[in-house]
Write an enzyme that holds these catalytic residues in place. Structure first.
Site, mmCIF file in Angstrom:
data_model
loop_
_atom_site.group_PDB
_atom_site.id
_atom_site.type_symbol
_atom_site.label_atom_id
_atom_site.label_comp_id
_atom_site.label_asym_id
_atom_site.label_seq_id
_atom_site.Cartn_x
_atom_site.Cartn_y
_atom_site.Cartn_z
ATOM 1 N N GLU A 128 0.847 -1.202 0.000
ATOM 2 C CA GLU A 128 0.000 0.000 0.000
ATOM 3 C C GLU A 128 0.878 1.247 0.000
ATOM 4 O OE1 GLU A 128 -2.240 -0.130 3.640
ATOM 5 O OE2 GLU A 128 -2.894 -2.199 3.333
ATOM 6 N N LYS A 130 2.221 4.651 1.450
ATOM 7 C CA LYS A 130 2.240 5.163 2.825
ATOM 8 C C LYS A 130 1.865 6.636 2.766
ATOM 9 C CE LYS A 130 5.041 5.200 7.007
ATOM 10 N NZ LYS A 130 4.943 6.618 7.358
ATOM 11 N N ASP A 132 1.188 10.375 3.772
ATOM 12 C CA ASP A 132 1.865 11.266 4.711
ATOM 13 C C ASP A 132 0.863 12.262 5.288
ATOM 14 O OD1 ASP A 132 3.846 12.366 6.183
ATOM 15 O OD2 ASP A 132 4.869 13.351 4.514
ATOM 16 N N TYR A 239 -7.000 2.049 6.178
ATOM 17 C CA TYR A 239 -6.045 0.972 5.912
ATOM 18 C C TYR A 239 -5.845 0.005 7.078
ATOM 19 C CZ TYR A 239 -2.994 4.432 8.176
ATOM 20 O OH TYR A 239 -2.456 5.337 9.049
ATOM 21 N N LYS A 327 10.621 3.268 2.974
ATOM 22 C CA LYS A 327 10.589 4.718 2.800
ATOM 23 C C LYS A 327 11.261 5.159 1.495
ATOM 24 C CE LYS A 327 9.473 7.055 6.033
ATOM 25 N NZ LYS A 327 9.577 7.195 7.473
ATOM 26 N N CYS A 421 33.647 22.874 27.248
ATOM 27 C CA CYS A 421 32.206 23.069 27.089
ATOM 28 C C CYS A 421 31.927 24.557 26.887
ATOM 29 C CB CYS A 421 31.476 22.554 28.319
ATOM 30 S SG CYS A 421 29.732 23.004 28.350
ATOM 31 N N CYS A 424 29.794 25.827 30.250
ATOM 32 C CA CYS A 424 30.312 25.927 31.617
ATOM 33 C C CYS A 424 31.840 25.968 31.670
ATOM 34 C CB CYS A 424 29.791 24.782 32.474
ATOM 35 S SG CYS A 424 30.530 23.188 32.080
ATOM 36 N N CYS A 445 30.795 17.110 27.883
ATOM 37 C CA CYS A 445 31.190 18.053 28.914
ATOM 38 C C CYS A 445 31.304 17.290 30.223
ATOM 39 C CB CYS A 445 30.113 19.135 29.019
ATOM 40 S SG CYS A 445 30.167 20.039 30.563
ATOM 41 N N CYS A 451 27.152 22.023 35.081
ATOM 42 C CA CYS A 451 26.933 22.576 33.740
ATOM 43 C C CYS A 451 25.475 22.982 33.565
ATOM 44 C CB CYS A 451 27.323 21.565 32.667
ATOM 45 S SG CYS A 451 27.019 22.189 31.006
HETATM 46 S S1 IVH Z 1 -0.477 0.522 8.935
HETATM 47 C C1 IVH Z 1 -0.043 -1.449 13.071
HETATM 48 N N1 IVH Z 1 -0.750 1.500 6.515
HETATM 49 O O1 IVH Z 1 2.392 5.395 8.925
HETATM 50 C C2 IVH Z 1 0.262 -0.725 11.824
HETATM 51 N N2 IVH Z 1 0.113 2.932 8.214
HETATM 52 O O2 IVH Z 1 4.913 4.899 10.328
HETATM 53 C C3 IVH Z 1 -0.607 0.419 11.565
HETATM 54 N N3 IVH Z 1 0.555 5.217 7.458
HETATM 55 O O3 IVH Z 1 1.143 5.589 12.188
HETATM 56 C C4 IVH Z 1 -0.164 1.279 10.465
HETATM 57 N N4 IVH Z 1 -0.107 4.935 5.382
HETATM 58 O O4 IVH Z 1 0.035 7.028 10.365
HETATM 59 C C5 IVH Z 1 -0.353 1.742 7.778
HETATM 60 N N5 IVH Z 1 -1.112 2.239 4.349
HETATM 61 C C6 IVH Z 1 -0.712 2.485 5.603
HETATM 62 C C7 IVH Z 1 -0.251 3.746 6.011
HETATM 63 C C8 IVH Z 1 0.170 3.933 7.324
HETATM 64 C C9 IVH Z 1 0.372 5.795 6.266
HETATM 65 C C10 IVH Z 1 1.116 5.895 8.641
HETATM 66 C C11 IVH Z 1 0.335 5.738 9.930
HETATM 67 C C12 IVH Z 1 1.289 5.093 10.903
HETATM 68 C C13 IVH Z 1 2.603 5.448 10.296
HETATM 69 C C14 IVH Z 1 3.668 4.469 10.725
#
Ligand code: IVH
Length: 723
Positions: A128, A130, A132, A239, A327, A421, A424, A445, A451
């Site tokens: 899936e 991810k 943001d 998701y 990532k 440092c 201090c 330090c 400090c």
């Molecule tokens: S699954 C137990 N699926 O990524 C696992 N997370 O770095 C639950 N996120 O906190 C997360 N897209 O906010 C999952 N397709 C996706 C996602 C996703 C974005 C985010 C989510 C999570 C964070 C983890």
């Protein structure tokens, strides 16, 4: 300020009333902004109410003059509280990260090994994008949306039900048949188009703009006024899920299909993949389409499809073993390194920080980057004046990646790390590891308690979000109060509540000093009548501060341990310690006992270095004193054992030995721990139970010698059946 402000309402002419209403609308809106959006009220509640009252009185006398933007149209005024807290029945966890193909291959290998599956057994993953944004949990009861919450710290979030109701992707009623209880989880996000439109609007109205769609989604969802959230067009992709009375499918894929049937948006790019090659192909495809998606993603996620396997795989501390986030590489930009500054942290570590010519990196303006330590500076050969490539990824601190040598000015000199440092003046040294004889990378330090930088950083950590979470006691206050001698150690924070007058004086002096500086800078004269009004605002702030300190006199054990700032003990290790010792009394008694190290080493997840650091902390008389002072001011709530109702092994120490047939030893241990047991690698008189498979040797013998109960795998499985 206008002279009209003080004129009684009954004496205003119509023309003056119109001017006054205009001023009041503007002023009240500005205070609303300060209060709601910046969390930084500039006046007291009473003063704010007086403004609104005056506005209402003028409107009552001159109804014709009521403005379209009058504050009286906005009902509800200020809510007394912020968001209510919601405890997540099933914690909202995060994901482990993979940064390259090898990490992904390793992940798949780990899953197979944990399950005891060979390479040829088919294993399906759902891949899936991810998203943001920020995650949210939506609770449905009998198909109706009843509560929505932010992730918060994963255990406890904020109730944002009213705001989530305004998002059109959030169904208020699930279509078709739904279980009695169903928590659907996913990501609230803002599209690029809506982000651009919002910022344009904000700018036009003279309001603050947001740095990126993620911040803007977070800011929008945390508005106290749902009408504002509604005006900001957010979206939601489902998701995952939390508590559920029944699950409508037995795979991740099936769950996502059901989410769609219920009326949710599920990302259209999701795909089932059966091999490492297939998931990596998915990654590259999504990466190439990233810019054209219309919303931000920062990677892709792979999840084991079968829910029964997910269940077996379980979790390691905060993330599931059955999923990983792959990532995308960090975004980079070129800029000039203007200067290298040194920051001193709470453990005395000297961190070189690169001050940069501000540069936009993937939508965020970056002015500082970390250089980590002197070895890193040497490796980069970074010098003041150099042109450098920097990168940022997600919420991590931007880094300097490399220097562009061709652009180096002739005058640039190699950087020399200070030997003292900067705060201090104590020697700053690189310690030598006793075991390896190698120099540590960090220079520290040696000033310790003298400090100021270390003391201040420790106090900042103590009041921080993951520790005591004291609202309104920010970094600047801590510095001021420390300089004034009011704060030295954590217990002093609580003593402040009995020192209102001193607190008042110090903060007033500080403010006077600041405004004198400002006036000097701006070439202005001394303050007039405004000062008194501001002073009243300050008293209110102090009152609030004292309330929020008093609100934290009771604290959970894991937060308390984290707050102590023991080296190597952060949130995760603090939780492990809290789970193991349950009460602060037991923890302290154990640490002051002879077998402290042994007890620490027996805790799964606590390694040698961490155990040593904890022991060192308690060996230091000063720390014990600080702790004793603190315990006079606060109550530490015991940590309940994990949810293990009916578990026959809760609190017991279990050792697995020999070959297990139904599961790997790693899986067996994880399962035992999830039922509240402690697991150990060797048998001692503290062991309660040994589960022995074929081939068990010395551990079995030891158990028999000590008279510890021994059972086989089948008996074990029967014992925990149905839990
Ligand atoms: S699954 C137990 N699926 O990524 C696992 N997370 O770095 C639950 N996120 O906190 C997360 N897209 O906010 C999952 N397709 C996706 C996602 C996703 C974005 C985010 C989510 C999570 C964070 C983890």
């Amino acid at each position: 300020m206008s002279t009209l402000a003080g004129k009684p309402v009954e004496k205003l002419t119509e023309h003056e009333a119109a001017r006054e209403l205009e001023r009041l609308a503007e002023e009240i809106a500005a205070h609303d902004r300060a209060y709601y959006q910046e969390d930084r009220p500039k006046i007291s509640d009473a003063e704010y109410d007086a403004l609104r009252k005056r506005n209402a009185a003028i409107e009552a006398r001159f109804p014709r003059l009521i403005r379209p933007d009058s504050p009286s149209h906005r009902v509800g005024a200020r809510p007394s509280e912020k968001f209510a807290k919601v405890v997540h029945a099933v914690p909202m966890l995060s994901l482990d990260n993979a940064f390259d193909d090898q990490d992904v291959t390793d992940f798949v290998g780990r899953v197979r090994r944990f399950l005891g599956w060979g390479d040829d057994k088919p294993l399906v993953f759902v891949a899936e994008p991810k998203i943001d944004g920020l995650s949210a949990s939506l609770r449905y009861e009998n198909g109706l949306f009843v509560q929505g919450a932010t992730r918060g710290d994963g255990t406890e979030g904020e109730d944002i039900t009213a705001n989530l109701r305004t998002i059109k992707d959030v169904p208020l009623r699930l279509a078709g048949k739904a279980p009695k209880i169903m928590e659907v989880r996913g990501e609230v996000y803002m599209t690029h188009a809506n982000f651009a439109a919002l910022n344009k609007r904000q700018e036009k109205e003279g309001k603050q703009t947001y740095a990126n769609p993620r911040n803007s989604a977070a800011g929008s969802v945390r508005q106290l006024d749902p009408a504002i959230t509604a005006a900001r067009a957010l979206n939601f992709f489902a998701y995952a899920w939390g508590e559920a009375s029944a699950l409508p499918a037995d795979t991740q894929w099936g769950m996502l299909q059901q989410f769609k049937a219920w009326g949710f948006q599920v990302n259209p790019l999701i795909r089932r993949c059966e091999t490492v090659q297939a998931v990596l192909k998915f990654y590259r495809e999504i990466e190439s389409r990233r810019a054209g998606l219309g919303y931000d993603i920062d990677g892709v996620v792979y999840k084991v499809d079968r829910l029964d396997l997910q269940e077996r795989l379980g979790f390691v501390s905060r993330s599931p073993r059955w999923a990983i986030a792959h990532k995308f590489p960090a975004e980079q930009a070129e800029t000039v390194l203007l200067k290298i500054d040194i920051q001193v942290g709470r453990t005395g570590k000297l961190t070189p920080v690169a001050r940069l010519k501000p540069v936009n990196v993937g939508g965020v303006v970056v002015e500082n980057a970390t250089l980590h330590n002197e070895d890193e500076i040497a490796r980069l050969d970074a010098r003041e004046g150099d042109t450098v490539i920097i990168q940022r990824a997600g919420d991590v601190i931007p880094q300097v990646v490399r220097v562009i040598r061709e652009k180096r000015p002739r005058s640039a000199k190699p950087y020399e790390m200070p030997r003292k440092c900067p705060i201090c003046g104590s020697h700053a040294v690189r310690e030598v590891d006793e075991k390896t004889g190698e120099e540590e990378v960090d220079r520290r330090c040696t000033g310790g308690l003298i400090c100021a930088a270390q003391a201040v950083e420790r106090l900042k950590h103590f009041v921080g979000r993951d520790a005591f979470d004291i609202e309104g006691l920010g970094g600047t206050y801590i510095e001021t109060l420390y300089d004034a001698g009011l704060l030295k150690e954590p217990s002093d924070i609580f003593a402040l509540t009995r020192k209102q007058a001193e607190l008042d004086r110090v903060l007033r002096e500080k403010r006077a000093e600041q405004s004198a500086e400002r006036r000097a800078r701006e070439g202005k004269a001394a303050p007039g009548s405004k000062a008194k009004r501001k002073d009243e605002g300050e008293s209110k702030l102090i009152e609030n501060l004292i309330t929020s300190i008093n609100n934290r006199r009771e604290i959970a054990l894991d937060r308390f341990i984290n707050a102590l700032g023991i080296r190597h003990v952060g949130e995760t290790n603090a939780r492990l310690l809290a789970r193991n010792f349950h009460t602060i009394g037991e923890f302290m008694a154990a640490m002051e006992g002879k077998d402290a190290l042994e007890q620490l080493n027996a805790i799964g997840g606590i390694g040698d270095v961490v155990a040593e650091a904890i022991k060192d902390f308690f060996d230091e008389p000063h720390n014990r004193k600080v702790l004793a002072h603190l315990l006079k001011e606060v109550d530490v709530r015991p940590m309940a054992a994990p949810k293990v109702s009916g578990s026959p092994v809760a609190g017991k120490t279990v050792v697995f030995t020999g070959t297990l047939e139904k599961m790997t030893r790693q899986e067996a241990k994880a399962r035992a721990e999830s039922l509240g047991a402690k697991t150990a690698g060797s048998v001692s008189k503290k062991t309660d139970l040994v589960v022995a498979g074929p081939g068990a040797g010395s551990k079995l013998a030891e158990a028999q010698k000590l008279g510890v109960k021994v059972i086989d795998e089948a008996t074990w499985l029967k014992m925990i059946e149905g839990l």
